[in-house]
Design a protein around this motif. Structure first.
Motif, PDB file in Angstrom:
ATOM      1  N   ARG A  78      10.061   5.256  -4.292  1.00  0.00           N
ATOM      2  CA  ARG A  78      10.910   4.851  -5.422  1.00  0.00           C
ATOM      3  C   ARG A  78      10.399   5.348  -6.768  1.00  0.00           C
ATOM      4  N   PHE A  79       9.555   6.391  -6.741  1.00  0.00           N
ATOM      5  CA  PHE A  79       8.966   6.947  -7.952  1.00  0.00           C
ATOM      6  C   PHE A  79       9.347   8.409  -8.128  1.00  0.00           C
ATOM      7  N   TYR A  80       9.466   8.802  -9.403  1.00  0.00           N
ATOM      8  CA  TYR A  80       9.764  10.200  -9.722  1.00  0.00           C
ATOM      9  C   TYR A  80       8.953  10.603 -10.946  1.00  0.00           C
ATOM     10  N   THR A  81       8.257  11.736 -10.842  1.00  0.00           N
ATOM     11  CA  THR A  81       7.408  12.222 -11.926  1.00  0.00           C
ATOM     12  C   THR A  81       7.887  13.571 -12.429  1.00  0.00           C
ATOM     13  N   ASN A  82       7.894  13.712 -13.744  1.00  0.00           N
ATOM     14  CA  ASN A  82       8.215  14.972 -14.394  1.00  0.00           C
ATOM     15  C   ASN A  82       6.977  15.437 -15.158  1.00  0.00           C
ATOM     16  N   LYS A  83       6.634  16.708 -15.001  1.00  0.00           N
ATOM     17  CA  LYS A  83       5.471  17.301 -15.680  1.00  0.00           C
ATOM     18  C   LYS A  83       5.986  18.280 -16.722  1.00  0.00           C
ATOM     19  N   GLU A  84       5.489  18.149 -17.950  1.00  0.00           N
ATOM     20  CA  GLU A  84       5.895  19.046 -19.027  1.00  0.00           C
ATOM     21  C   GLU A  84       4.681  19.775 -19.583  1.00  0.00           C
ATOM     22  N   VAL A  85       4.854  21.056 -19.860  1.00  0.00           N
ATOM     23  CA  VAL A  85       3.798  21.868 -20.454  1.00  0.00           C
ATOM     24  C   VAL A  85       3.804  21.643 -21.965  1.00  0.00           C
ATOM     25  N   ALA A  97      10.302   4.608 -12.205  1.00  0.00           N
ATOM     26  CA  ALA A  97      10.315   3.814 -10.978  1.00  0.00           C
ATOM     27  C   ALA A  97      11.642   3.089 -10.866  1.00  0.00           C
ATOM     28  N   GLU A  98      12.210   3.080  -9.670  1.00  0.00           N
ATOM     29  CA  GLU A  98      13.433   2.308  -9.450  1.00  0.00           C
ATOM     30  C   GLU A  98      13.152   0.853  -9.797  1.00  0.00           C
ATOM     31  N   GLY A  99      14.061   0.230 -10.513  1.00  0.00           N
ATOM     32  CA  GLY A  99      13.914  -1.169 -10.877  1.00  0.00           C
ATOM     33  C   GLY A  99      13.152  -1.406 -12.170  1.00  0.00           C
ATOM     34  N   ASN A 100      12.697  -0.348 -12.826  1.00  0.00           N
ATOM     35  CA  ASN A 100      11.996  -0.486 -14.103  1.00  0.00           C
ATOM     36  C   ASN A 100      12.629   0.489 -15.091  1.00  0.00           C
ATOM     37  N   GLU A 101      13.196  -0.051 -16.155  1.00  0.00           N
ATOM     38  CA  GLU A 101      13.854   0.802 -17.142  1.00  0.00           C
ATOM     39  C   GLU A 101      12.858   1.601 -17.981  1.00  0.00           C
ATOM     40  N   ASP A 102      11.638   1.082 -18.127  1.00  0.00           N
ATOM     41  CA  ASP A 102      10.627   1.776 -18.921  1.00  0.00           C
ATOM     42  C   ASP A 102      10.016   2.923 -18.136  1.00  0.00           C
ATOM     43  N   THR A 103       9.545   3.915 -18.864  1.00  0.00           N
ATOM     44  CA  THR A 103       8.917   5.101 -18.278  1.00  0.00           C
ATOM     45  C   THR A 103       7.434   5.081 -18.617  1.00  0.00           C
ATOM     46  N   LEU A 104       6.597   5.370 -17.629  1.00  0.00           N
ATOM     47  CA  LEU A 104       5.171   5.508 -17.885  1.00  0.00           C
ATOM     48  C   LEU A 104       4.928   6.891 -18.463  1.00  0.00           C
ATOM     49  N   GLU A 109       0.837  -1.196   0.000  1.00  0.00           N
ATOM     50  CA  GLU A 109       0.000   0.000   0.000  1.00  0.00           C
ATOM     51  C   GLU A 109       0.875   1.250   0.000  1.00  0.00           C
ATOM     52  N   GLU A 110       2.014   1.159   0.635  1.00  0.00           N
ATOM     53  CA  GLU A 110       2.956   2.277   0.661  1.00  0.00           C
ATOM     54  C   GLU A 110       3.435   2.610  -0.750  1.00  0.00           C
ATOM     55  N   ASP A 111       3.750   1.572  -1.533  1.00  0.00           N
ATOM     56  CA  ASP A 111       4.146   1.776  -2.938  1.00  0.00           C
ATOM     57  C   ASP A 111       3.031   2.471  -3.718  1.00  0.00           C
ATOM     58  N   ALA A 112       1.801   2.011  -3.547  1.00  0.00           N
ATOM     59  CA  ALA A 112       0.673   2.597  -4.270  1.00  0.00           C
ATOM     60  C   ALA A 112       0.514   4.074  -3.913  1.00  0.00           C
ATOM     61  N   TYR A 113       0.636   4.386  -2.631  1.00  0.00           N
ATOM     62  CA  TYR A 113       0.492   5.782  -2.221  1.00  0.00           C
ATOM     63  C   TYR A 113       1.666   6.628  -2.704  1.00  0.00           C
ATOM     64  N   ASP A 114       2.877   6.100  -2.623  1.00  0.00           N
ATOM     65  CA  ASP A 114       4.046   6.844  -3.117  1.00  0.00           C
ATOM     66  C   ASP A 114       3.902   7.175  -4.597  1.00  0.00           C
ATOM     67  N   SER A 120       3.670  10.893  -6.009  1.00  0.00           N
ATOM     68  CA  SER A 120       4.673  11.357  -6.963  1.00  0.00           C
ATOM     69  C   SER A 120       4.017  12.019  -8.170  1.00  0.00           C
ATOM     70  N   ILE A 121       2.998  11.370  -8.724  1.00  0.00           N
ATOM     71  CA  ILE A 121       2.324  11.918  -9.895  1.00  0.00           C
ATOM     72  C   ILE A 121       1.541  13.169  -9.529  1.00  0.00           C
ATOM     73  N   GLY A 122       0.862  13.135  -8.411  1.00  0.00           N
ATOM     74  CA  GLY A 122       0.045  14.272  -8.000  1.00  0.00           C
ATOM     75  C   GLY A 122       0.835  15.516  -7.660  1.00  0.00           C
ATOM     76  N   ASN A 123       2.060  15.324  -7.169  1.00  0.00           N
ATOM     77  CA  ASN A 123       2.887  16.457  -6.735  1.00  0.00           C
ATOM     78  C   ASN A 123       4.065  16.738  -7.656  1.00  0.00           C
ATOM     79  N   PHE A 124       4.208  15.947  -8.729  1.00  0.00           N
ATOM     80  CA  PHE A 124       5.294  16.120  -9.717  1.00  0.00           C
ATOM     81  C   PHE A 124       6.664  16.112  -9.046  1.00  0.00           C
ATOM     82  N   GLU A 125       6.909  15.104  -8.246  1.00  0.00           N
ATOM     83  CA  GLU A 125       8.165  15.031  -7.503  1.00  0.00           C
ATOM     84  C   GLU A 125       8.535  13.583  -7.243  1.00  0.00           C
ATOM     85  N   GLY A 126       9.608  13.411  -6.507  1.00  0.00           N
ATOM     86  CA  GLY A 126      10.001  12.088  -6.087  1.00  0.00           C
ATOM     87  C   GLY A 126       9.264  11.703  -4.821  1.00  0.00           C
ATOM     88  N   SER A 127       8.832  10.451  -4.766  1.00  0.00           N
ATOM     89  CA  SER A 127       8.180   9.925  -3.575  1.00  0.00           C
ATOM     90  C   SER A 127       8.458   8.432  -3.526  1.00  0.00           C
TER      91      SER A 127
END
Length: 103
Positions: free
Chosen positions: A37-44, A55-62, A19-24, A28-35
């Motif tokens: 093991r996740f990091y989100t970038n927002k582009e205009v 996500a740490e451990g996943n080479e692909d990007t969502l 559940e901690e992973d799901a919330y992180d 991360s997406i909601g705040n456009f930051e790292g949380s």
């Protein structure tokens, strides 16, 4: 490293394990930051915003191509990885934390 738009494919490869992973991830997406093991970038863009999530451990990007895609992802995450009512992941997590039931 590929940009993935299929939520479940990316989530399966990422391995949401608690559940901690799901919330992180939600945070991360909601705040456009790292949380966690996740990091989100927002582009205009000309049409609004795009989001890339790593996500740490996943080479692909969502890749979430719009705010609509972001909210669809939030619904998917809430419905499949949490027990939140009405998709309110923040409220669900705060309640779980108060009750001491976070894995």
């Amino acid at each position: 490293m590929a940009k993935v738009t299929d939520f479940e494919t990316w989530l399966t490869a990422t391995g949401i394990q608690s559940e901690e992973d799901a919330y992180d991830l939600y945070s991360s997406i909601g705040n456009f930051e790292g949380s966690g093991r996740f990091y989100t970038n927002k582009e205009v863009t000309n049409d609004g915003y795009q989001y890339t999530v790593r996500a740490e451990g996943n080479e692909d990007t969502l890749f979430l191509e719009s705010d609509e895609a972001k909210f669809a992802f939030f619904d998917h995450l809430a419905n499949n990885y949490t027990e939140s009512e009405e998709g309110d992941v923040d409220r669900w997590y705060k309640l779980r934390t108060k009750l001491g039931r976070i894995d």
